[in-house]
Design an enzyme around this catalytic site. Structure first.
Site, mmCIF file in Angstrom:
data_model
loop_
_atom_site.group_PDB
_atom_site.id
_atom_site.type_symbol
_atom_site.label_atom_id
_atom_site.label_comp_id
_atom_site.label_asym_id
_atom_site.label_seq_id
_atom_site.Cartn_x
_atom_site.Cartn_y
_atom_site.Cartn_z
ATOM 1 N N HIS A 247 21.167 28.495 13.358
ATOM 2 C CA HIS A 247 20.367 29.675 13.014
ATOM 3 C C HIS A 247 20.655 30.096 11.570
ATOM 4 O O HIS A 247 21.822 30.086 11.163
ATOM 5 C CB HIS A 247 20.736 30.821 13.951
ATOM 6 C CG HIS A 247 20.014 32.099 13.627
ATOM 7 N ND1 HIS A 247 18.674 32.275 13.908
ATOM 8 C CD2 HIS A 247 20.443 33.246 13.024
ATOM 9 C CE1 HIS A 247 18.315 33.483 13.506
ATOM 10 N NE2 HIS A 247 19.365 34.099 12.961
ATOM 11 N N THR B 181 0.838 -1.200 0.000
ATOM 12 C CA THR B 181 0.000 0.000 0.000
ATOM 13 C C THR B 181 0.870 1.245 0.000
ATOM 14 O O THR B 181 0.643 2.197 -0.756
ATOM 15 C CB THR B 181 -0.884 0.016 1.274
ATOM 16 O OG1 THR B 181 -1.692 -1.149 1.271
ATOM 17 C CG2 THR B 181 -1.751 1.255 1.349
HETATM 18 C C1 LIG Z 1 -3.469 7.154 1.285
HETATM 19 C C2 LIG Z 1 -2.526 6.635 2.333
HETATM 20 C C3 LIG Z 1 -1.448 7.403 2.714
HETATM 21 C C4 LIG Z 1 -0.559 6.934 3.658
HETATM 22 N N1 LIG Z 1 0.488 7.711 4.020
HETATM 23 C C5 LIG Z 1 1.346 7.288 4.970
HETATM 24 C C6 LIG Z 1 2.464 8.066 5.337
HETATM 25 O O1 LIG Z 1 2.693 9.153 4.808
HETATM 26 N N2 LIG Z 1 3.294 7.583 6.274
HETATM 27 C C7 LIG Z 1 3.078 6.370 6.875
HETATM 28 O O2 LIG Z 1 3.864 5.976 7.728
HETATM 29 N N3 LIG Z 1 2.034 5.603 6.541
HETATM 30 C C8 LIG Z 1 1.161 6.032 5.602
HETATM 31 N N4 LIG Z 1 0.115 5.231 5.237
HETATM 32 C C9 LIG Z 1 -0.023 3.917 5.875
HETATM 33 C C10 LIG Z 1 0.922 2.903 5.227
HETATM 34 O O3 LIG Z 1 0.664 2.840 3.855
HETATM 35 C C11 LIG Z 1 0.748 1.552 5.870
HETATM 36 O O4 LIG Z 1 0.911 1.674 7.270
HETATM 37 C C12 LIG Z 1 1.767 0.557 5.359
HETATM 38 O O5 LIG Z 1 1.667 0.382 3.966
HETATM 39 C C13 LIG Z 1 1.587 -0.786 6.043
HETATM 40 O O6 LIG Z 1 2.595 -1.644 5.632
HETATM 41 P P1 LIG Z 1 2.382 -3.221 5.629
HETATM 42 O O7 LIG Z 1 3.662 -3.778 5.103
HETATM 43 O O8 LIG Z 1 1.882 -3.660 6.940
HETATM 44 O O9 LIG Z 1 1.187 -3.492 4.616
HETATM 45 P P2 LIG Z 1 0.960 -3.126 3.094
HETATM 46 O O10 LIG Z 1 1.744 -1.956 2.676
HETATM 47 O O11 LIG Z 1 -0.518 -3.077 2.934
HETATM 48 O O12 LIG Z 1 1.540 -4.368 2.311
HETATM 49 C C14 LIG Z 1 1.002 -5.639 2.473
HETATM 50 C C15 LIG Z 1 1.397 -6.474 1.264
HETATM 51 O O13 LIG Z 1 1.042 -7.818 1.524
HETATM 52 C C16 LIG Z 1 0.540 -8.408 0.338
HETATM 53 N N5 LIG Z 1 -0.272 -9.549 0.769
HETATM 54 C C17 LIG Z 1 -1.425 -9.528 1.478
HETATM 55 N N6 LIG Z 1 -1.799 -10.783 1.796
HETATM 56 C C18 LIG Z 1 -0.859 -11.610 1.284
HETATM 57 C C19 LIG Z 1 -0.664 -13.016 1.312
HETATM 58 N N7 LIG Z 1 -1.501 -13.822 1.984
HETATM 59 N N8 LIG Z 1 0.391 -13.537 0.654
HETATM 60 C C20 LIG Z 1 1.267 -12.732 0.002
HETATM 61 N N9 LIG Z 1 1.135 -11.393 -0.051
HETATM 62 C C21 LIG Z 1 0.105 -10.845 0.611
HETATM 63 C C22 LIG Z 1 -0.218 -7.285 -0.323
HETATM 64 O O14 LIG Z 1 -0.347 -7.522 -1.709
HETATM 65 C C23 LIG Z 1 0.681 -6.083 -0.013
HETATM 66 O O15 LIG Z 1 1.633 -5.882 -1.027
HETATM 67 C C24 LIG Z 1 -0.773 5.664 4.263
HETATM 68 C C25 LIG Z 1 -1.854 4.878 3.872
HETATM 69 C C26 LIG Z 1 -2.720 5.355 2.906
HETATM 70 C C27 LIG Z 1 -3.865 4.489 2.502
#
Ligand SMILES: Cc1cc2nc3c(=O)[nH]c(=O)nc-3n(C[C@H](O)[C@H](O)[C@H](O)COP(=O)(O)OP(=O)(O)OC[C@H]3O[C@@H](n4cnc5c(N)ncnc54)[C@H](O)[C@@H]3O)c2cc1C
Length: 496
Positions: free
Chosen positions: A475, A52
Site C-alpha cells: 500500500h 517488426t
Molecule cells: C504497430 C505494431 C505494434 C505492436 N505492438 C506490440 C506490442 O506492444 N506488444 C506485442 O507483444 N506485440 C506487438 N506487436 C506485434 C509484434 O510486433 C509481433 O508479434 C512480433 O514482431 C512478431 O515477431 P516475429 O519474430 O514472429 O516476426 P517479426 O518481428 O515480423 O520478424 C520477422 C523477421 O524475419 C525476417 N524474415 C522474413 N522472412 C525471412 C526469410 N525468408 N529469411 C530471413 N529473414 C526473414 C524479417 O525481415 C523480420 O526481421 C505490434 C505490431 C505492430 C505492427
C-alpha cells in the site's frame, strides 16, 4: 566456424538449428538455443536484427506513446501545482529522433547478444528446399536435399549470391506484414504501421481503419498530440478480443477525448482528394458516410509471411497461410518448427513468439518445456487508459459452461490512482463459482499493462480467488485494485 557475421559462400558446418527470421521469436530462439549448448545459425534478410517488433512495432509505438503520456501530464501540470512552464510545444523531429535512438540502442544490444552467445548471424533470405531424411524413414528418395535428418536450406544474400546451409533442425520465424484493403497501396497518405512511424510532421486529421490494438494505440497517441481522429471498425465493438465491458468503457473514454468512434462500419472506398484522403463507409445503420482527413491508417490485421520460403516443397500444412504446429511448435514436416506471427491459432504478439521460440529450442535440445496455453497469454494495449488482460472473457467463460462469478473494482476507489490523477477504468475478475478458479482477469486503467503480470503468474500457478484475497499487496499501489477485485468476487471489496 560458429561465430557472428558469417560470410558467403557459407561454410559446411552442420548446425543444430538454423532459424529464418531475426525478430523477437527468432532471436529469442537463437539465444535460448545457444544457452542450451546448440550450434545456432540465425538468418535475417535485413542488416538489422529485431524484426517488426523493434523497428516498426512494439518498441517505437511504446516510445511514442510514452511521449504522449508526458505531453498529457504537461497539459495538466497546474493540477500538480507545477506552474511557470508556459505552453509546452512539441518538437516532432526530436520525438522521432528519441524513438530512433531507442531502436538503435536495442539493435546494438542484439548484435552484442549474438556475439556473446556465438550465434552465427547470416545476412540473407532463407528458403526450404525440401524435406530432411530421418534415420527412421523407410524410403528416402534419392536426390532430395536432406540426408539422415540434416536439412539443406538455401540462403540468398542481398547480392543475389545463393549458398546452401545445413542444419539438423529449422525454425521458421519469418513474421508478418500489414494487410492492405483491396486495391490500395501504402504511400505518404495511405499508411501502415511502417509509414506512420516516420511521418515528418503530425497530421491534423487521421482516419484509423481497424480498432484492434494497433489501430487503437495510434488513435490514442495522435489524439493526445492534438490530431483529429476518426476510428472506423467493421466489427460491432473496438478491441474485439477483449471482454465486452472493456470495449464499452474504452469506447466511452475515447469519445470523451473527442475521438469519432464508428463501429459496425464497412469501408467502401478510400480515395485521394486534393488535401488528403476520403474514406467512405456504410455505418451501422446502413447509411453511407464519408470522412476526409490528411492521412488514413490501415490497421486491419497482419498476414503471415509464409510465401516464398519453400513451404510447398515440404509436408508443412498451412491454415489460411498460417503454419500448423504441435505443442512443441513442430510443423507437420519433422525437424521444421514454426514460431511467432506465422503460427496458426496463436495471437500475433512478440511475447508469444518469444515463448514459442523457447519451447521449440527446448524440444530440439531434449529439455523439458511447457507448451503454450492460449488462456495464459497476456494481451496488452497501450492506449490511454491502458488495457491488460489474460484468460477467458466473461462471455467466453459462460459459453464454456462455467458457473461464472465476477468481481469488479473501479480505480476510482484506489488511493494510488488518486495520487496519479488517473481514475478511469476498473479491474474485472472472471472466476469459476465452484472452485474459485481464476478464469480471466481484465484490467482497463493506469499501468494495466504492468499490473496484468501478477494475474498471469497467479493463473499459471493455478491460484484461486480465496488465495488471492489473503495475498498481501503493498500500500499504496495500483496492484491493490486487484486485491479489491478478488474481494469483490465474494462481495467483499474493502475500498468500494
Ligand atoms: C504497430 C505494431 C505494434 C505492436 N505492438 C506490440 C506490442 O506492444 N506488444 C506485442 O507483444 N506485440 C506487438 N506487436 C506485434 C509484434 O510486433 C509481433 O508479434 C512480433 O514482431 C512478431 O515477431 P516475429 O519474430 O514472429 O516476426 P517479426 O518481428 O515480423 O520478424 C520477422 C523477421 O524475419 C525476417 N524474415 C522474413 N522472412 C525471412 C526469410 N525468408 N529469411 C530471413 N529473414 C526473414 C524479417 O525481415 C523480420 O526481421 C505490434 C505490431 C505492430 C505492427
Amino acid at each position: 566456424m560458429n561465430g557472428p557475421g558469417m560470410e558467403f559462400p557459407l561454410s559446411e558446418t552442420i548446425f543444430d538449428v538454423a532459424i529464418f527470421g531475426g525478430g523477437p521469436a527468432g532471436y529469442t530462439a537463437a539465444i535460448r538455443g545457444a544457452e542450451y549448448g546448440l550450434k545456432v545459425a540465425l538468418i535475417e534478410q535485413s542488416d538489422k536484427l529485431g524484426g517488426t517488433c523493434l523497428h516498426v512495432g512494439c518498441i517505437p509505438t511504446k516510445a511514442l506513446l510514452f511521449n504522449a503520456e508526458i505531453w498529457e501530464h504537461l497539459q495538466h501540470a497546474a493540477d500538480f501545482g507545477i506552474e511557470g512552464i508556459g505552453a509546452p510545444t512539441l518538437d516532432w523531429a526530436a520525438v522521432l529522433k528519441r524513438k530512433d535512438a531507442i531502436i538503435a540502442k536495442h539493435v546494438k544490444g542484439l548484435d552484442f547478444l549474438m556475439k556473446k552467445h556465438k550465434i552465427a548471424r547470416i545476412e540473407g533470405y532463407g528458403r526450404l528446399t525440401g524435406p530432411a531424411h530421418h534415420p527412421g524413414d523407410k524410403d528416402p528418395s534419392p536426390g532430395t536435399p536432406g540426408q539422415d535428418g540434416v536439412h539443406s536450406v538455401e540462403i540468398t544474400a542481398a547480392s543475389g549470391e545463393v549458398s546452401p546451409l545445413k542444419a539438423k533442425n529449422i525454425i521458421l520465424a519469418t513474421g508478418s506484414a500489414a494487410k492492405m484493403l483491396p486495391g490500395l497501396n501504402a504511400d505518404e497518405r495511405i499508411l501502415t504501421n511502417i509509414e506512420i512511424l516516420s511521418l515528418n510532421q503530425l497530421p491534423k486529421s487521421l482516419v484509423v481503419i481497424g480498432a484492434g490494438a494497433v489501430g487503437m494505440e495510434f488513435a490514442s497517441m495522435f489524439r493526445t498530440f492534438g490530431t483529429e481522429v476518426t476510428i472506423v471498425e467493421f466489427l460491432p465493438r473496438v478491441v474485439p478480443v477483449e471482454d465486452e465491458e472493456i470495449s464499452k468503457e474504452i469506447t466511452r473514454l475515447f469519445k470523451k477525448r473527442g475521438i469519432d468512434m464508428n463501429t459496425g462500419a464497412r469501408v467502401e472506398k478510400v480515395e485521394k482528394t486534393e488535401g488528403g484522403v476520403k474514406v467512405s463507409y456504410t455505418d451501422s445503420n446502413g447509411n453511407t458516410q464519408a470522412k476526409e482527413a490528411e492521412k488514413v491508417l490501415v490497421a486491419v490485421g497482419r498476414a503471415p509471411r509464409t510465401e516464398d520460403i519453400g513451404v510447398e516443397k515440404t509436408k508443412i500444412e498451412l491454415e489460411r497461410g498460417f503454419v500448423k504446429v504441435d505443442e512443441a511448435q513442430e510443423t507437420t514436416e519433422p525437424g521444421v518448427f514454426a514460431i511467432g506471427d506465422i503460427v496458426a491459432g496463436l495471437p500475433q504478439l512478440a511475447h508469444v513468439g518469444a515463448m514459442a521460440g523457447m519451447v521449440a529450442v527446448a524440444k530440439i535440445a531434449g529439455r523439458k518445456f511447457r507448451p503454450i496455453r492460449r488462456d495464459r497469454i497476456p494481451g496488452c494495449t497501450y492506449t490511454e487508459p491502458q488495457i491488460g488482460s489474460v484468460g477467458l472473457t466473461e462471455a467466453q467463460a459462460r459459453e464454456k459452461g462455467y458457473e461464472v462469478k465476477v468481481g469488479k473494482f473501479p480505480f476510482a476507489g484506489n488511493s494510488k490512482a488518486t495520487i496519479l490523477g488517473s481514475h478511469d477504468g476498473f479491474v474485472k475478475i472472471v472466476s469459476d463459482a465452484k472452485y474459485g478458479e481464476i478464469l480471466g482477469v481484465h484490467i482497463l486503467g493506469p499501468q494495466a499493462t504492468e499490473l496484468i503480470a501478477e494475474a498471469v503468474a497467479v493463473m499459471e500457478l493455478e491460484g484461486t480467488v480465496e488465495e488471492m484475497i489473503f495475498t498481501i499487496h503493498a500500500h499504496p499501489t495500483l496492484a491493490e485494485s486487484l486485491l479489491d477485485a478478488y474481494g469483490a468476487v465474494d462481495g467483499m471489496a474493502i475500498n468500494a
